[in-house]
Write a protein that holds these residues in place. Sequence first.
Motif, PDB file in Angstrom:
ATOM      1  N   UNK A   3      90.865 182.404 -46.177  1.00 26.62           N
ATOM      2  CA  UNK A   3      90.866 183.432 -45.116  1.00 26.62           C
ATOM      3  C   UNK A   3      92.304 183.835 -44.782  1.00 26.62           C
ATOM      4  N   UNK A   4      93.206 182.834 -44.879  1.00 24.35           N
ATOM      5  CA  UNK A   4      94.615 183.063 -44.558  1.00 24.35           C
ATOM      6  C   UNK A   4      95.448 182.461 -45.688  1.00 24.35           C
ATOM      7  N   UNK A   5      96.238 183.305 -46.321  1.00 23.78           N
ATOM      8  CA  UNK A   5      97.022 182.841 -47.470  1.00 23.78           C
ATOM      9  C   UNK A   5      98.510 183.085 -47.234  1.00 23.78           C
ATOM     10  N   UNK A   6      99.264 182.031 -47.379  1.00 29.09           N
ATOM     11  CA  UNK A   6     100.717 182.098 -47.201  1.00 29.09           C
ATOM     12  C   UNK A   6     101.314 181.909 -48.590  1.00 29.09           C
ATOM     13  N   UNK A   7     102.081 182.887 -49.041  1.00 33.75           N
ATOM     14  CA  UNK A   7     102.575 182.821 -50.415  1.00 33.75           C
ATOM     15  C   UNK A   7     104.096 182.932 -50.452  1.00 33.75           C
ATOM     16  N   UNK A   8     104.713 181.870 -50.922  1.00 32.91           N
ATOM     17  CA  UNK A   8     106.169 181.851 -51.147  1.00 32.91           C
ATOM     18  C   UNK A   8     106.977 182.297 -49.930  1.00 32.91           C
ATOM     19  N   UNK A   9     106.617 181.766 -48.765  1.00 35.26           N
ATOM     20  CA  UNK A   9     107.336 182.120 -47.536  1.00 35.26           C
ATOM     21  C   UNK A   9     108.682 181.388 -47.484  1.00 35.26           C
ATOM     22  N   UNK A  10     109.739 182.149 -47.278  1.00 30.36           N
ATOM     23  CA  UNK A  10     111.059 181.552 -47.031  1.00 30.36           C
ATOM     24  C   UNK A  10     111.627 182.186 -45.778  1.00 30.36           C
ATOM     25  N   UNK A  21     110.147 178.745 -49.873  1.00 30.70           N
ATOM     26  CA  UNK A  21     109.105 179.131 -50.847  1.00 30.70           C
ATOM     27  C   UNK A  21     107.815 178.348 -50.630  1.00 30.70           C
ATOM     28  N   UNK A  22     107.369 178.361 -49.396  1.00 31.38           N
ATOM     29  CA  UNK A  22     106.182 177.584 -49.019  1.00 31.38           C
ATOM     30  C   UNK A  22     104.913 178.400 -49.273  1.00 31.38           C
ATOM     31  N   UNK A  23     103.979 177.804 -49.992  1.00 30.46           N
ATOM     32  CA  UNK A  23     102.683 178.453 -50.207  1.00 30.46           C
ATOM     33  C   UNK A  23     101.568 177.524 -49.739  1.00 30.46           C
ATOM     34  N   UNK A  46     103.985 178.161 -38.069  1.00 29.84           N
ATOM     35  CA  UNK A  46     102.980 178.732 -37.153  1.00 29.84           C
ATOM     36  C   UNK A  46     103.500 180.015 -36.511  1.00 29.84           C
ATOM     37  N   UNK A  47     104.763 179.980 -36.093  1.00 26.78           N
ATOM     38  CA  UNK A  47     105.329 181.151 -35.419  1.00 26.78           C
ATOM     39  C   UNK A  47     105.533 182.312 -36.398  1.00 26.78           C
ATOM     40  N   UNK A  48     105.801 181.977 -37.650  1.00 23.65           N
ATOM     41  CA  UNK A  48     105.946 183.018 -38.682  1.00 23.65           C
ATOM     42  C   UNK A  48     104.579 183.648 -38.978  1.00 23.65           C
ATOM     43  N   UNK A  49     103.546 182.818 -39.055  1.00 19.27           N
ATOM     44  CA  UNK A  49     102.192 183.349 -39.292  1.00 19.27           C
ATOM     45  C   UNK A  49     101.794 184.278 -38.146  1.00 19.27           C
ATOM     46  N   UNK A  50     102.161 183.880 -36.927  1.00 21.76           N
ATOM     47  CA  UNK A  50     101.816 184.672 -35.736  1.00 21.76           C
ATOM     48  C   UNK A  50     102.678 185.938 -35.631  1.00 21.76           C
ATOM     49  N   UNK A  51     103.832 185.941 -36.329  1.00 25.66           N
ATOM     50  CA  UNK A  51     104.714 187.120 -36.313  1.00 25.66           C
ATOM     51  C   UNK A  51     105.529 187.251 -35.047  1.00 25.66           C
ATOM     52  N   UNK A  52     105.902 186.112 -34.470  1.00 25.56           N
ATOM     53  CA  UNK A  52     106.653 186.155 -33.208  1.00 25.56           C
ATOM     54  C   UNK A  52     108.065 186.710 -33.428  1.00 25.56           C
ATOM     55  N   UNK A  58     111.365 187.310 -43.069  1.00 23.40           N
ATOM     56  CA  UNK A  58     111.099 186.246 -44.036  1.00 23.40           C
ATOM     57  C   UNK A  58     110.763 186.866 -45.374  1.00 23.40           C
ATOM     58  N   UNK A  59     110.866 186.038 -46.407  1.00 22.12           N
ATOM     59  CA  UNK A  59     110.403 186.488 -47.722  1.00 22.12           C
ATOM     60  C   UNK A  59     108.985 186.000 -47.913  1.00 22.12           C
ATOM     61  N   UNK A  60     108.330 186.533 -48.918  1.00 20.68           N
ATOM     62  CA  UNK A  60     106.973 186.083 -49.215  1.00 20.68           C
ATOM     63  C   UNK A  60     105.927 186.898 -48.487  1.00 20.68           C
TER      64      UNK A  60
END
Length: 256
Positions: A3-10, A21-23, A46-52, A58-60
């Motif tokens: 439902x929620x996919x985090x791909x290569x977040x930096x 590069x967290x997935x 969590x705060x990055x997913x929420x877009x605070x 961020x990358x990814x």
Amino acid sequence: MGILEIEDISISFEDKVILDKLSVDFWEGHIHAIVGPNGAGKSTLAQTIMGLPGFRKHEGEIRFQGHSIKRMSVDERAKQGITLAWQEPARFEGLSVRSFIKAASSDITEQAVDEALTMVGMDSTKYKGRSVDKTLSGGERKRIELASIIAMQPKVVMMDEPDSGVDIDAINNIFLVIRELKQRGTTVILITHSAEVLKQSDHAFLICDGKLVDKGRVESMLAYFEGKCKPCTHKNEPDVVDGFSIKENGIMESIS
Ligand code: ADP
Ligand code: MG
């Protein structure tokens, strides 16, 4: 598909890489845990997913139900059904518990307020008119915040350290609420460094120094709490930067 996919977040703060590069991907209707030592980057994720604000550069990619939400504001993400319960719940001096719960959406009825408070084990007639301020204990505020999230009927609930600052009765109630949310089909993400909280989940991701170290069933991930976090060299010491220490909630505090 999750439902929620985090791909290569930096993401970096002042040249320091915090997420690297967290997935990770979260499956609908499951209880996931994000575990890892202090400073691993859990709250940042969590705060990055929420877009605070402050977590937008961020990358990814972040996808919710197959679509990128990267350019959406916090409000737009919340409207999609993504919510975050803070490690340190906010205080809104003067605002009543009722208004606080209703503030999230004009669709929240009086009945929904009552149901949400009941679900977190609070007598709604006793609490609704009270002010969300220091006359409430940390545990009460945390449960009221959870009630406000329940009233929003979210699709995803992230809870940052749900056991911090709450007594044993409150934490048992929060565990009940987590199971009830799952029953309703909500995807729950528990952010924690507690084995007890990890045990509430179906599946866990171990992160350290902003990287994914391991993932799998809870039974195998519990080994981390027995000091078998082999792939990881993290010392689990609080960060100290030029006379400041960084508290669990990411706020810098002078130590001089
Ligand atoms: P965790 O929740 O796993 O304990 P955090 O995500 O709060 O870890 O923090 C990870 C690291 O990111 C911290 O050790 C800190 O150095 C850094 N950090 C977090 N937020 C900020 C910020 N706003 N500014 C600068 N550095 C930050
Ligand atoms: Mg944290």
